[in-house]
Design an enzyme around this catalytic site. Structure first.
Site, mmCIF file in Angstrom:
data_model
loop_
_atom_site.group_PDB
_atom_site.id
_atom_site.type_symbol
_atom_site.label_atom_id
_atom_site.label_comp_id
_atom_site.label_asym_id
_atom_site.label_seq_id
_atom_site.Cartn_x
_atom_site.Cartn_y
_atom_site.Cartn_z
ATOM 1 N N GLU A 1 0.785 -1.241 0.000
ATOM 2 C CA GLU A 1 0.000 0.000 0.000
ATOM 3 C C GLU A 1 0.817 1.290 0.000
ATOM 4 O O GLU A 1 0.329 2.315 0.503
ATOM 5 C CB GLU A 1 -0.917 -0.014 1.226
ATOM 6 C CG GLU A 1 -0.224 0.151 2.603
ATOM 7 C CD GLU A 1 0.123 -1.145 3.323
ATOM 8 O OE1 GLU A 1 0.257 -2.189 2.654
ATOM 9 O OE2 GLU A 1 0.264 -1.116 4.562
ATOM 10 N N ASN A 2 2.038 1.312 -0.518
ATOM 11 C CA ASN A 2 2.854 2.532 -0.545
ATOM 12 C C ASN A 2 2.021 3.756 -0.924
ATOM 13 O O ASN A 2 1.232 3.707 -1.849
ATOM 14 C CB ASN A 2 3.973 2.383 -1.582
ATOM 15 C CG ASN A 2 4.607 1.025 -1.546
ATOM 16 O OD1 ASN A 2 5.108 0.606 -0.526
ATOM 17 N ND2 ASN A 2 4.537 0.293 -2.651
ATOM 18 N N HIS B 1 -8.227 -3.704 -0.687
ATOM 19 C CA HIS B 1 -7.438 -3.775 0.545
ATOM 20 C C HIS B 1 -6.340 -2.709 0.544
ATOM 21 O O HIS B 1 -6.212 -1.921 1.483
ATOM 22 C CB HIS B 1 -6.827 -5.167 0.674
ATOM 23 C CG HIS B 1 -5.968 -5.357 1.883
ATOM 24 N ND1 HIS B 1 -6.435 -5.953 3.039
ATOM 25 C CD2 HIS B 1 -4.676 -5.027 2.133
ATOM 26 C CE1 HIS B 1 -5.458 -5.973 3.934
ATOM 27 N NE2 HIS B 1 -4.376 -5.425 3.415
ATOM 28 N N GLU B 2 -5.570 -2.658 -0.526
ATOM 29 C CA GLU B 2 -4.454 -1.703 -0.567
ATOM 30 C C GLU B 2 -4.981 -0.274 -0.614
ATOM 31 O O GLU B 2 -4.428 0.616 0.030
ATOM 32 C CB GLU B 2 -3.531 -1.985 -1.761
ATOM 33 C CG GLU B 2 -3.004 -3.421 -1.861
ATOM 34 C CD GLU B 2 -2.394 -3.956 -0.579
ATOM 35 O OE1 GLU B 2 -1.874 -3.177 0.230
ATOM 36 O OE2 GLU B 2 -2.453 -5.193 -0.365
ATOM 37 N N HIS C 1 -6.045 0.908 2.795
ATOM 38 C CA HIS C 1 -4.922 1.228 3.673
ATOM 39 C C HIS C 1 -4.589 2.722 3.661
ATOM 40 O O HIS C 1 -3.950 3.213 4.585
ATOM 41 C CB HIS C 1 -3.659 0.474 3.230
ATOM 42 C CG HIS C 1 -3.445 -0.859 3.906
ATOM 43 N ND1 HIS C 1 -3.613 -1.052 5.248
ATOM 44 C CD2 HIS C 1 -3.038 -2.057 3.397
ATOM 45 C CE1 HIS C 1 -3.321 -2.312 5.548
ATOM 46 N NE2 HIS C 1 -2.975 -2.942 4.455
ATOM 47 N N GLU D 1 -3.704 -4.080 9.631
ATOM 48 C CA GLU D 1 -4.066 -5.237 8.805
ATOM 49 C C GLU D 1 -5.416 -5.849 9.181
ATOM 50 O O GLU D 1 -6.220 -6.167 8.321
ATOM 51 C CB GLU D 1 -2.950 -6.290 8.829
ATOM 52 C CG GLU D 1 -1.630 -5.812 8.213
ATOM 53 C CD GLU D 1 -1.760 -5.300 6.785
ATOM 54 O OE1 GLU D 1 -2.801 -5.549 6.131
ATOM 55 O OE2 GLU D 1 -0.823 -4.620 6.316
HETATM 56 N N1 TRP Z 1 1.170 -4.452 3.898
HETATM 57 C C1 TRP Z 1 0.918 -5.370 2.828
HETATM 58 C C2 TRP Z 1 -0.569 -5.654 2.839
HETATM 59 O O1 TRP Z 1 -1.082 -6.337 3.652
HETATM 60 C C3 TRP Z 1 1.618 -6.649 2.894
HETATM 61 C C4 TRP Z 1 3.088 -6.709 3.029
HETATM 62 C C5 TRP Z 1 3.825 -6.627 4.127
HETATM 63 C C6 TRP Z 1 3.990 -7.070 2.026
HETATM 64 N N2 TRP Z 1 5.122 -6.913 3.882
HETATM 65 C C7 TRP Z 1 5.241 -7.194 2.606
HETATM 66 C C8 TRP Z 1 3.837 -7.291 0.681
HETATM 67 C C9 TRP Z 1 6.351 -7.585 1.869
HETATM 68 C C10 TRP Z 1 4.937 -7.670 -0.056
HETATM 69 C C11 TRP Z 1 6.184 -7.833 0.528
HETATM 70 O O2 TRP Z 1 -1.295 -5.129 2.100
HETATM 71 ZN ZN ZN Z 2 -2.638 -4.997 4.325
#
Ligand code: TRP
Ligand code: ZN
Length: 876
Positions: free
Chosen positions: A269-270, A302-303, A306, A325
């Site tokens: 979700e950057n 989901h993203e 976030h 999460e």
């Molecule tokens: N934050 C991401 C999500 O749940 C997932 C995530 C965490 C992730 N660490 C990661 C994705 C490392 C890829 C690689 O939406």
């Molecule tokens: Zn997430």
């Protein structure tokens, strides 16, 4: 790689940072053999900090070029460079730090930090990947604004992206160009992102509820550009839904999604620049199944969600991961329920929770939704933090009701916008907004393990009083011997002998939520003319195991009459599970037993029931998955589970052969593909019928499946047919090979479809042998650097009850060797591939010992990553 013996980090040791970073300016000079990073940080002492004079920045796998403070270059004795940190003694409250360092993205196989995928540069920084890019206070409670300048060769990397809005661009000599991005929102480093590549994009626009115009763009390699439309539609639906249901709108001028092939998880979700595993973006009717279409919709949502639950309000530390999460999974699952079939979404979520999360909670890695300690945080992106965390939010939702929950979320976002907070802050906002006391409820965050609810009842004819006695307990889990009683919302209805739900109070309510709070409690219901049948834990109102002595007749009755579609399905699962367990036991004694007629008739009833919602019907006709059967076994006998389930399926198929065939034919009318709930339900039902038909083991049925394979214009129907043929007991080798090579020829250029091709073979009880899996690893389309390929082939094999466990432990050792090999390249992936072995204690004695031996061979390796070290050591 670990430094020495990896050490655990504890929540109780949390300390606020000594310094804040108000502004972060990054310049990336990207080259083919290295990247030069220049980082300029505006740093200020934290008055509330511990007052340590040293600035300690995290950084790994990099070459330091220079350090300067307020424009003065530091001499070598003015700082200390450790294995994973840079320590600088500081003599002022506020300063500008400039660090230059080199990294090697082209050699980065961990897929964390800055790396290359198919020739493009991309980043993955959650949880602690930013420290592989430059020295930083790489922790989520340090929030900064970022500006990012990217400089790269224009021909190779025409597209240069980072978080925020692009503010400036320019051309340089020798074919290089640059773009500068500015993100005005403060964010932790884990939300940083950068992409540079030769990408195409599709573009759309969205006007937010307050009238802001937003540009939406999805980027991919040009040969996939026609597969982005579904993700775009999903994105717009998500934006609208978050406005309507949570009052949240988007906050930048542009929102971007980039699809990359090499990615450790689903998506990230950057801020303003989500990066996705291509398998979670790309879809066309010819290449993606219905399940894939729905997964894309859910992950895009989901993203996107976030942006508020995670980015605008983020986590104070990684122990609070479920804050973002759990809440975001709850949000995306409600979104999916609103977009598709609510009943089916609930059933699918619970089926997953019960198999994967209950198993995790009963195993060596069991941890609370808010863990108390970890060695490697990457190991805690788990079904417990995500899915059980979402169940905890769902329980708050049902305890408060829709309206107060919304008040609570409004307060939470308002109170904490721009902050890094804790699970406690979330619960407090919910409490403050609703006036409801959640003190006992908080135990759901701190206690691990799956609670067991044991329910018994009694009826007194003379007084018309029905009493329900509910006892709760929770098994011991690592580090937690004894548990205090949970606050458990138990939703129920009482059915009379016609199946009608009785009214439970003077308002005529037929459903009630009991607040179960004690170890043992009795609830009374008065004025009932007859003994009712309880419909308990409706909609799966709490993540617990429910024990109530339902008779077979009770279950058949609930299957036909319960107005709660979840419980209707659950009754069906319970009935089938009990029968499969009996067959397993009989097989173990070397006896043969015919599957129970009552079960077979009940399935016939479901099949014929025209009042039943078609989508729910498809779920009811699906027998419990092997993993679900394994999860509730005392001592898993993989081969027998496979056999017993197959036997039940065949018996049902034989008894209702013509009905399945008839329904399959009726639903086989070709029509244009649309990924909509109704059409999906029709295709699913059709394919379930085909599955039963193929289970009959006749050549004619195999031919019908092949006919569907040839005729289908969409991947859902074609892949279902392929999969049934490959999985069939009836093995017609030449035609299976012909089908597999036809599939290969048609889709060899599509990496995501090829994943399915590998996976269907590795998962088949007939084909998925160790030697076949090993030969597929040599296939020219197998890419050993791609997590998707490894998961598709090796992950599927490790879940294959017949293939993986059938041997002298060779499958186990194969997996262990692979984990050792990948641990040096991609520890996150290695640690995930390893999971199936960690459940060794649950297996029958022979498998158990062999699994343990394989695990031990990993633990003997001297230089394990923290990822694999933690999982192996906790499970031995
Ligand atoms: N934050 C991401 C999500 O749940 C997932 C995530 C965490 C992730 N660490 C990661 C994705 C490392 C890829 C690689 O939406
Ligand atoms: Zn997430």
């Amino acid at each position: 790689m670990k430094e020495s013996q990896p050490k655990a980090i504890f929540l109780k040791d949390y300390q606020a940072p000594d310094y804040w970073i108000d502004k972060t300016n990054l310049v990336f000079d990207l080259h083919e053999d290295y990247a030069l990073v220049t980082s300029t940080l505006h740093i200020r002492q934290n008055e509330q900090g511990e007052g340590h004079p040293d600035l300690v920045l995290s950084g790994v796998d990099m070459e330091l070029v220079s350090v300067a403070i307020d424009g003065r270059k530091l001499a070598e004795d003015e700082f200390r460079e450790g294995q994973s940190e840079l320590v600088i003694p500081i003599d002022r409250d506020q300063f500008i730090l400039e660090v230059k360092n080199r990294i090697k993205p082209q050699e980065n196989t961990s897929l964390e930090g800055l790396y290359k995928s198919n020739g493009m540069f991309c980043t993955q920084c959650e949880a602690e990947g930013f420290r592989k890019i430059t020295y930083y206070l790489d922790r989520p409670d340090v929030m900064s604004t970022f500006s990012t300048q990217i400089i790269a060769d224009k021909a190779r990397y025409p597209v240069l992206l980072a978080n925020g809005n692009d503010v400036e661009r320019g051309e340089l000599d020798n074919g290089r160009h640059w773009v500068k991005w500015e993100d005005p929102f403060k964010k932790p480093s884990y939300l940083f992102a950068l992409v540079a590549g030769d990408l195409e994009s599709i573009e759309d626009r969205y006007t937010t509820m307050s009238g802001r115009e937003v540009t939406l763009r999805i980027f991919t390699e040009s040969h996939n550009i026609h597969k982005c439309d579904h993700a775009m539609v999903s994105l717009k639906k998500s934006m609208k839904w978050d406005e309507e249901v949570y009052g949240r709108e988007y906050d930048l001028d542009i929102f971007m999604i980039v699809a990359v092939d090499h990615f450790n998880m689903g998506a990230m979700e950057n801020k303003g620049l989500n990066i996705f595993n291509s398998s979670c973006v790309l879809a066309s009717p010819e290449t993606a199944t219905d399940a894939r279409y729905q997964r894309i919709e859910a992950i895009v949502a989901h993203e996107y969600f976030h942006n508020w639950s995670g980015n605008r309000v983020t986590c104070r530390d990684w122990f609070q991961l479920s804050l973002k999460e759990g809440f975001t999974v709850f949000r995306d699952s409600e979104f999916s329920a609103d977009m598709n079939s609510r009943g089916v979404k609930r059933i699918e979520d619970v089926a997953m929770l019960r198999t994967a999360q209950f198993a995790e909670d009963a195993g060596p890695m069991s941890h609370p939704v808010r863990p108390e300690s970890y060695i490697e945080i990457s190991n805690f992106y788990t079904v417990t933090v995500y899915e059980k965390g979402a169940e905890v939010v769902r329980m708050i939702h049902s305890l408060l009701g829709e309206k107060d929950f919304r008040k609570g979320s409004d307060l939470y976002f308002k109170r904490h916008d721009g902050q890094a907070v804790t699970c406690e802050d979330f619960v407090k906002a919910m409490e403050d907004a609703s006036g409801k006391d959640l003190s006992q409820f908080r135990l759901w965050y701190s206690q691990s393990g799956t609670p067991v609810l044991h329910v018994s009842d009694a009826y007194d004819k003379a007084s018309g009083t029905y009493s329900l006695t509910i006892e709760q307990s929770c098994p011991a889990t690592p580090g937690q011997e004894n548990k205090a009683p949970f606050h458990i919302p138990v939703k129920l209805a009482l059915l009379d002998n016609s199946g009608k739900a009785l009214s439970l109070n003077e308002h005529g309510d037929v459903e009630q939520v009991l607040d179960v709070k004690q170890a043992k409690e009795t609830f009374l219901f008065n004025n009932l003319p007859e003994k009712p049948l309880p419909s308990l834990l409706r909609g799966f109102s709490a993540p617990v195991r429910l024990e109530y002595a339902y008779s077979k007749d009770d279950l058949v009755f609930l299957m036909q009459h319960d107005s709660d579609s979840f419980n209707r399905w659950d009754a069906c699962q319970r009935l089938a599970m009990a029968e499969i367990n009996q067959l397993v036991a009989a097989l173990a004694r070397g006896e043969s037993k015919e599957p129970d007629q009552q079960l077979i008739d009940a399935f016939g009833h479901v099949l014929a029931d025209s009042t039943l919602d078609m989508a729910v019907k498809t779920e009811m006709l699906t027998l419990p998955f092997e993993a679900a059967i394994a999860e509730q076994s005392e001592s898993i006998q993989p081969g027998l589970i496979h056999k017993a389930r197959k036997q039940v399926k065949q018996a049902i198929a034989a008894a209702h052969q013509s009905q399945f065939h008839q329904l399959w034919k009726e639903l086989s009318q070709e029509k244009p593909y649309r990924p909509e709930a109704r059409d999906i339900a029709e295709r699913t039902l059709k394919n379930i019928c085909l599955g039963y038909m193929v289970a009959l083991n006749h050549k004619e049925m195999m031919d019908l499946a092949k006919e569907q394979y040839d005729r289908s214009g969409n991947m859902t129907d074609r892949f279902a047919a392929l999969s049934y043929v490959v999985n069939a007991e009836y093995q017609d080798k030449p035609s299976i090979d012909a089908l597999l090579s036809d599939f290969l020829n048609r889709y060899q250029d599509d990496a995501n479809v090829m994943d399915q091709w590998f996976s269907v073979q590795a998962g088949s009880p007939q084909m998925g042998t160790l030697s076949h899996v090993q030969s597929l690893m040599e296939h020219k389309l197998f890419d050993a650097t791609s997590p998707n390929k490894l998961r598709a082939l090796v992950g599927a094999f490790a879940q294959n009850m017949a293939g993986f466990h059938d041997s002298e432990g060779e499958g186990y050792q194969f997996l262990a060797d692979l984990v050792i090999e990948y641990d040096c390249k991609n520890p996150q992936l290695a640690s995930r591939l390893l999971q199936p072995l960690t459940r060794w204690k649950k297996y029958e004695p022979q498998s158990r010992e062999l699994m343990k031996k394989a695990l031990e061979s990993i633990s003997k390796v001297p230089e394990l990553s923290t990822d694999v070290f933690e999982v192996v050591n906790k499970s031995l």
